[in-house]
Design an enzyme around this catalytic site. Sequence first.
Site, mmCIF file in Angstrom:
data_model
loop_
_atom_site.group_PDB
_atom_site.id
_atom_site.type_symbol
_atom_site.label_atom_id
_atom_site.label_comp_id
_atom_site.label_asym_id
_atom_site.label_seq_id
_atom_site.Cartn_x
_atom_site.Cartn_y
_atom_site.Cartn_z
ATOM 1 N N SER A 1 28.155 12.827 28.126
ATOM 2 C CA SER A 1 28.756 11.959 28.978
ATOM 3 C C SER A 1 29.908 12.156 28.483
ATOM 4 C CB SER A 1 28.520 10.536 28.553
ATOM 5 O OG SER A 1 29.281 9.710 30.038
ATOM 6 N N HIS A 2 30.597 10.927 27.348
ATOM 7 C CA HIS A 2 31.844 10.863 27.394
ATOM 8 C C HIS A 2 31.999 10.773 25.309
ATOM 9 C CE1 HIS A 2 29.677 7.759 26.802
ATOM 10 N NE2 HIS A 2 30.086 7.704 25.877
ATOM 11 N N ASP B 1 34.814 10.930 32.999
ATOM 12 C CA ASP B 1 34.531 11.171 31.913
ATOM 13 C C ASP B 1 34.272 13.113 31.648
ATOM 14 O OD1 ASP B 1 31.909 10.426 33.143
ATOM 15 O OD2 ASP B 1 30.990 9.905 31.440
ATOM 16 N N ASP C 1 31.362 14.330 32.643
ATOM 17 C CA ASP C 1 29.956 14.594 33.362
ATOM 18 C C ASP C 1 30.245 13.449 34.619
ATOM 19 O OD1 ASP C 1 29.003 10.782 32.133
ATOM 20 O OD2 ASP C 1 27.193 11.858 32.914
ATOM 21 N N ASP D 1 30.342 10.305 35.634
ATOM 22 C CA ASP D 1 29.963 9.321 36.283
ATOM 23 C C ASP D 1 30.920 7.980 35.774
ATOM 24 O OD1 ASP D 1 29.112 9.093 33.354
ATOM 25 O OD2 ASP D 1 27.508 8.608 34.175
ATOM 26 N N ARG D 2 31.520 8.375 34.657
ATOM 27 C CA ARG D 2 32.728 7.064 34.470
ATOM 28 C C ARG D 2 33.991 7.038 35.367
ATOM 29 N NH1 ARG D 2 32.481 5.610 28.295
ATOM 30 N NH2 ARG D 2 29.988 5.071 27.973
ATOM 31 N N LYS E 1 26.108 5.664 37.984
ATOM 32 C CA LYS E 1 27.353 5.592 38.442
ATOM 33 C C LYS E 1 28.193 6.746 39.131
ATOM 34 C CE LYS E 1 28.390 5.529 33.495
ATOM 35 N NZ LYS E 1 27.096 5.021 32.599
HETATM 36 C C1 VG1 Z 1 27.381 2.883 26.677
HETATM 37 C C2 VG1 Z 1 28.445 2.141 27.710
HETATM 38 C C3 VG1 Z 1 27.220 1.597 28.469
HETATM 39 C C4 VG1 Z 1 26.823 2.747 29.770
HETATM 40 C C5 VG1 Z 1 26.302 4.471 28.525
HETATM 41 C C6 VG1 Z 1 26.132 5.184 29.747
HETATM 42 O O1 VG1 Z 1 26.324 2.704 26.312
HETATM 43 O O2 VG1 Z 1 28.406 0.769 27.007
HETATM 44 O O3 VG1 Z 1 27.540 0.808 29.589
HETATM 45 O O4 VG1 Z 1 25.996 2.840 30.226
HETATM 46 O O5 VG1 Z 1 27.583 3.973 27.455
HETATM 47 O O6 VG1 Z 1 27.519 5.779 30.012
HETATM 48 P P1 VG1 Z 1 26.702 2.677 24.579
HETATM 49 O O7 VG1 Z 1 25.199 2.048 23.971
HETATM 50 O O8 VG1 Z 1 26.785 3.260 23.859
HETATM 51 O O9 VG1 Z 1 27.516 0.779 24.789
HETATM 52 V V1 VG1 Z 1 27.716 7.789 30.061
HETATM 53 O O10 VG1 Z 1 29.048 7.551 30.895
HETATM 54 O O11 VG1 Z 1 27.565 7.732 28.517
HETATM 55 O O12 VG1 Z 1 26.216 8.418 31.186
HETATM 56 CO CO CO Z 2 29.438 10.083 31.434
#
Ligand code: VG1
Ligand code: CO
Length: 566
Positions: A119-120, A292, A294, A296-297, A393
């Site tokens: 992801s990010h 981000d 991937d 989704d953000r 998302k």
């Molecule tokens: C974080 C965010 C959460 C989100 C998750 C995956 O998780 O707080 O809201 O769903 O990342 O997002 P955590 O457990 O680190 O707080 V992504 O864009 O990584 O798929």
């Molecule tokens: Co993401």
Amino acid sequence: IAVVETPTKPFAGQKPGTSGLRKRVPEFQQQNYTENFVQAILDAGLGSKKKGSQLVVGGDGRFLSMEATNVIIKIAAANGLSRLIVGQNGFLSTPALSNLIRKGHEGRVVDGGIILTASHNPGGPKGDFGIKFNCENGGPAPDQVTDAIYQITTKIDKYLIAKDLECDFTQVGRYEYDIEGVGHFVVDVIDSVTEYINLMQKIFDFPKIKSLLAGELTGRKLRVLLDSMHGATGPYISTILVDHLGADPSDLLRTVPKPDFGGGHPDPNLTYAKTLVERLHTGEHDLGAAFDGDGDRNMILGKNGFFVCPSDSLAVIADNIDYIPYFKTRKVAGFARSMPTAGAVDLVAKAKGLQVYETPTGWKYFGNLMDAGRIAICGEESFGTGSDHIREKDGVWALLAWLQILADRKESVEEIVTKHWQKYGRNVFTRYDYENVDAAGANLLMTFLEAQLPAFVGRDFSANGVTYKVAVADNFQYTDPVDGSVATKQGLRIVFEDGSRLVFRLSGTGSAGATIRLYVDSYIPSNDTSRLLLPAHELLKPLVLIALDTCKMEQFTNRKAPTVIT
Ligand code: VG1
Ligand code: CO
């Protein structure tokens, strides 16, 4: 092609977190590490359906994606899957992949998907990699499934692999193989963007958005400035915005996906998307957005860098849902947000007479609600917004939702948000992240705080001359209203009598050390006009001081300040 049964040993720590297994690249590069996890996914994720099933595979193109895609193809073939649908070059954004699962393939059900992303989190040889399993509904596997995957990884002693199978997934096309003693195996390598764009065209009114950008609706061009951060949205954003909506290509930044995201941190917030924010401050653009790694953000900004808090973005889209063509033909039953997300959307639901659900952090908890038709739109404070068009998302969807709303309302982003506050009051929100702190200290902080919660109830806390009285203090627990499953220990909450809240959680997406997240929110009623429009950090200062003092942040973490404030 022969199947080779390869002996292996378990690796410690292959436990999927909030969103799949995420580790540093060198950890994934250990011999058999990826193979073990993929075998566990196929066994636990597909169960008795494994033989003959089909999966979608793809990811954000980060370092190690090609190697991992290769491994998945070879292990899937050996395990008797009938088909993999693979994005060209192993590339698919997370929302695009979710859509491909839900759509089915050539008239047949798709049984799930494997997403290669962290992801990010930064990428590259020293960055992060990740593998996530999604189910037949297109959404992240629920806890029961990820627990079963983890259980297998703790006992695994062999995996099956068709070692000599070669598939050139850089070229779109159909590749067919005969696997000895197993059967026929097909890899369909598909174009990564087409299906997703078809979906967006069904949800939104593209010609109308195009007219908005061209200035035909308001007499003034609407200029966007979009930052893909060298992540997965680049190709989708370029095709949609330039080819379909007529935007100026020079207003799209970092649209070429790179294995290391150009050395950046592909997280769309005010810290990591700084250049975008600075450029918006010149006032030449009316709307800014960043996405981000991937895809989704999303972060939405107005002219001059006006920041739309994600909790507000969710509420505004929900409030204006009727402008989005997709929802005109569907029954909207409710909305949802994750627990740490500020409650702005709750007020919209109430005004519309709809249900609202509060779920634990992570998109997987929205899936059941969407499958049961209980919610249409949902979101998280962590720059996640989406709807039941898929089960992830969706950053590009959020941007298009905003553009669609702007096309009808013909007001600026700032006007829309300010009017929202004037109507509903304002849920002011901030999050402090303490990234990569010592795990032992982080765990101690949580244990120390949790032990005191019962004694907090009824107590007064003061800072800067403001006093808050605690109404509720607990560790959040969620019972899924659809299947009755229970998720415990989802974050420590201190809720005050006026509705203000402090939430403390440990991140479940990190790859090393621990990350403490502190969430602070407070409600300003619409008639409190002297405070309604003040900056969030000013409004939340007393609560932040109370939070830091109560959890002894500095003592436990040795940090004077957070790494990121959003
Ligand atoms: C974080 C965010 C959460 C989100 C998750 C995956 O998780 O707080 O809201 O769903 O990342 O997002 P955590 O457990 O680190 O707080 V992504 O864009 O990584 O798929
Ligand atoms: Co993401």
